[in-house]
Design an enzyme around this catalytic site. Sequence first.
Site, PDB file in Angstrom:
ATOM      1  N   THR A  41       0.857  -1.180   0.000  1.00  0.00           N
ATOM      2  CA  THR A  41       0.000   0.000   0.000  1.00  0.00           C
ATOM      3  C   THR A  41       0.896   1.233   0.000  1.00  0.00           C
ATOM      4  O   THR A  41       1.933   1.256   0.650  1.00  0.00           O
ATOM      5  CB  THR A  41      -1.031  -0.030   1.156  1.00  0.00           C
ATOM      6  OG1 THR A  41      -2.045   0.948   0.894  1.00  0.00           O
ATOM      7  CG2 THR A  41      -0.414   0.254   2.508  1.00  0.00           C
TER       8      THR A  41
ATOM      9  N   HIS B 295      -5.660  -1.146   4.934  1.00  0.00           N
ATOM     10  CA  HIS B 295      -5.295   0.279   4.916  1.00  0.00           C
ATOM     11  C   HIS B 295      -6.444   1.023   5.618  1.00  0.00           C
ATOM     12  O   HIS B 295      -7.452   1.355   5.007  1.00  0.00           O
ATOM     13  CB  HIS B 295      -5.129   0.720   3.460  1.00  0.00           C
ATOM     14  CG  HIS B 295      -4.656   2.132   3.291  1.00  0.00           C
ATOM     15  ND1 HIS B 295      -3.716   2.480   2.357  1.00  0.00           N
ATOM     16  CD2 HIS B 295      -4.995   3.282   3.908  1.00  0.00           C
ATOM     17  CE1 HIS B 295      -3.502   3.795   2.417  1.00  0.00           C
ATOM     18  NE2 HIS B 295      -4.280   4.296   3.342  1.00  0.00           N
TER      19      HIS B 295
ATOM     20  N   CYS C 281      -3.329   7.462   7.789  1.00  0.00           N
ATOM     21  CA  CYS C 281      -3.909   6.125   7.734  1.00  0.00           C
ATOM     22  C   CYS C 281      -2.922   5.128   8.339  1.00  0.00           C
ATOM     23  O   CYS C 281      -1.730   5.388   8.413  1.00  0.00           O
ATOM     24  CB  CYS C 281      -4.199   5.710   6.302  1.00  0.00           C
ATOM     25  SG  CYS C 281      -5.363   6.779   5.440  1.00  0.00           S
TER      26      CYS C 281
END
Lengths: 207, 164
Positions: free
Chosen positions: B25, B48, B31
Amino acid sequence: MTNPLSNLEGFKLDVLKEVGNIGAGHAATALSLLLDKPVDMNVPTVSLIPFEQVADKVGGPEEVVIAVFLRVEGEAPGNMFFLIREDSARKMLKNLLSLEHREDFGYTEMEFSALSEIGNILAGSYLSSLADFTQLPMSPTVPSIAVDMAGAILSYGLMQYGEMGDSALLIDTKFLEDHESLEGFFFLIPDPESFDKIFSALGVPTE
Amino acid sequence: MNQDNVVKVGMADLNIALGGHSLKTTGLGSCVGLTLFDEKSKVAGMAHVMLPSSDIARESSINIAKYADTAIPELIERMKQAGANTGRLLAKMAGGAQMFAFSSQSDTMRIGPRNVESCKAVLSQLKIPILAEDTGGNYGRTIEFNSATGILVIRSVQFGAKEI
């Protein structure tokens, strides 16, 4: 609650485009005065785009950009970013302050401060023209600057949308000086609740 | 790394990988990239996570991969179906940064640390140990998790690559 912005009709999108046009137009003029050079800008695009694709607008989530972030406070709050790539930032510093960038990586306090101030001036002119146009009080917070991956930076401006969907409404404009030798982006991401205020301030009927 | 062997995990997304494939990711800011691994079956999972809790959700149909409290159970379920033993799962996490510093710290601005806290609370409820973490700070991260080794590679602009 479904995302109230998913069914904005063409007319309202045009109104938002005009909002972006006026704001970015003033900011482009300010930038042109700062640099003492003509600055072109593209017609703003207004779109509801998936979070995942927001960073693609500036070259992908891992593209390193310099971002000046301001929170817009007042009647129609939102998030605002002024983004430039590193090579453009260097040119800007050289043009404006004759600061020659020495280090391969990292920026001095002075360079950061200058870039932050440029962002502040441009965002300020964007917002004040918007406030004049809509007659809504809007004021920027003190700018904050970061050099990092575009994805990491921009996701910060999407949080208000996270609670209600997987896409955000973005008004973005690209600046060019001297045929792409210097390139910058303006992103205005109004909070979801701000749209009704903007529309009613401009006399657009909201249901 | 061969692109074919890398499974991309988007923002507010989750996925699993096995057979030596990797999960990746990009551009984690506030995040949190959370990974789970069962070393014996070599099943790896990654989420995520964008927001701490689905309590604040105002969507009609929520995206369960977006919230810490819904993403982790879903990830475990997916891994279980792929052959992982939930009792053997070990967690790693990265991200949860505070990208911009402001004097007025509203809750929205503190979203990174809150995401980390929430992930930890959910993991502790599910009795999943956290093996390693690289969270906080004020910089973005790209992470890649290898299902053959369970090694999480974290890249950032300032610090280059590191493994946990």
